[in-house]
Enzyme design. Structure first.
Site, PDB file in Angstrom:
ATOM      1  N   GLU A  45     109.964  11.925  57.104  1.00  0.00           N
ATOM      2  CA  GLU A  45     110.545  12.348  55.836  1.00  0.00           C
ATOM      3  C   GLU A  45     112.057  12.450  55.982  1.00  0.00           C
ATOM      4  O   GLU A  45     112.564  12.956  56.986  1.00  0.00           O
ATOM      5  CB  GLU A  45     109.961  13.705  55.428  1.00  0.00           C
ATOM      6  CG  GLU A  45     110.472  14.219  54.088  1.00  0.00           C
ATOM      7  CD  GLU A  45     109.863  15.555  53.697  1.00  0.00           C
ATOM      8  OE1 GLU A  45     109.843  15.855  52.489  1.00  0.00           O
ATOM      9  OE2 GLU A  45     109.411  16.311  54.585  1.00  0.00           O
ATOM     10  N   LYS A 114     106.931  11.979  46.275  1.00  0.00           N
ATOM     11  CA  LYS A 114     106.262  13.232  46.634  1.00  0.00           C
ATOM     12  C   LYS A 114     105.729  13.933  45.390  1.00  0.00           C
ATOM     13  O   LYS A 114     106.476  14.196  44.436  1.00  0.00           O
ATOM     14  CB  LYS A 114     107.266  14.123  47.370  1.00  0.00           C
ATOM     15  CG  LYS A 114     106.697  15.371  48.006  1.00  0.00           C
ATOM     16  CD  LYS A 114     107.802  16.048  48.823  1.00  0.00           C
ATOM     17  CE  LYS A 114     107.300  17.201  49.655  1.00  0.00           C
ATOM     18  NZ  LYS A 114     108.391  17.752  50.500  1.00  0.00           N
ATOM     19  N   CYS A 155     104.697  15.411  53.420  1.00  0.00           N
ATOM     20  CA  CYS A 155     104.912  16.792  53.860  1.00  0.00           C
ATOM     21  C   CYS A 155     104.032  17.800  53.111  1.00  0.00           C
ATOM     22  O   CYS A 155     102.851  17.927  53.403  1.00  0.00           O
ATOM     23  CB  CYS A 155     106.394  17.136  53.749  1.00  0.00           C
ATOM     24  SG  CYS A 155     106.883  18.570  54.751  1.00  0.00           S
TER      25      CYS A 155
END
Length: 275
Positions: A45, A114, A155
């Protein structure tokens, strides 16, 4: 190992405030991973910039743009599938935490933004609010490869079990999460979440973090890891820059699912994950 087994490389790279140096480092490490036999390479990331709300706008790019064009060339030059970690993307005045995926010809075959923004408050330990700058994505990304289908998250997405379950229903046998857990949530939850997602869905889960930089404003935990469908850690790193290699065998997913057939034992008359 079955005939469609392949080597995965998780590039836990050091990330600095110099975007050009970060991209150059990523390209070099992709080449190193491919030379070691990796067919799928994944970056962390925010591989091209420091992680933090104060950096996202300044480092943001269009997609395609400078960083993703370098990744496309690296994928083609090294004949690998490449999950390009993430970068801050700008589109129409909004910013996203975006992962681009490339095939061995350098084609951009997926773009994943995301879905779940990292907004947390652990009193006395860490407060962070991605939504101060970023907007969430609204599409999943399933990558078709000759080896198996692969699902992508970033994440904080790993905390949402339903996302992994939907990827499972879509036929994925490997989930890859570029991520940057911190020194509070990393020791407590990083490996636990990976093993949980792998065990619940009986598939491989891999995470790829930046290397730890204790001088950064946000300190990443590191510990890029691959977990088997049995819930075992099969490869991992500590905090330093390192390429983690894991041999992924999609046939083993089928074997585990035949031994403990929870997929066919679900009570869809009582509950169901739609997607």
């Amino acid at each position: 190992m079955t005939t469609n087994a392949f080597r995965l490389a998780l590039v836990q790279m050091a990330v600095s405030a110099n975007k050009k140096e970060n991209v150059t480092r990523a390209v070099r490490l992709i080449k190193e991973a491919a030379s070691a036999g990796a067919k799928l390479v994944a970056l962390p990331e925010c591989f091209n910039c420091p992680y933090g709300t104060s950096y996202f706008a300044d480092y943001s790019e269009k997609v395609p743009g400078e960083s993703t064009e370098a990744l496309a060339k690296a994928a083609a030059d090294n004949k690998v599938y490449l999950i390009g970690g993430s970068i801050p993307e700008e589109e129409q005045g909004k910013y996203y935490n975006t992962c681009s995926v490339f095939d061995p010809e350098g084609n951009n075959i997926a773009k994943y933004r995301k879905l779940h923004l990292f907004d947390i408050d652990v009193p006395g330990r860490i407060t962070f609010k991605e939504s101060d700058v970023l907007s969430p994505g609204n599409q999943l990304a399933v990558i078709d490869t000759p080896y198996c289908k692969i699902g992508v998250g970033i994440c904080y997405d790993m905390r949402f079990a339903e996302l992994a379950q939907i990827y499972n229903k879509k036929g994925c046998k490997l989930l890859v999460y570029p991520g940057a857990f911190n020194m509070t949530t990393g020791p407590a939850h990083w490996e636990l979440l990976q093993r949980g997602r792998a065990l619940d869905n009986q598939l491989y889960v891999a995470t790829v973090s930046p290397a730890r930089d204790a001088s950064a404003s946000y300190t990443a935990w590191g510990h890029s890891t691959a977990v088997s469908p049995w819930g075992e850690v099969i490869a991992t790193a500590e905090a330093e820059e390192k390429i983690v290699y894991a041999d992924i065998d999609p046939g083993y997913v089928d074997e585990v699912r035949s031994q403990i057939p929870v997929g066919s034992q679900k009570r869809s008359d009582l509950y169901e994950v739609k997607g």
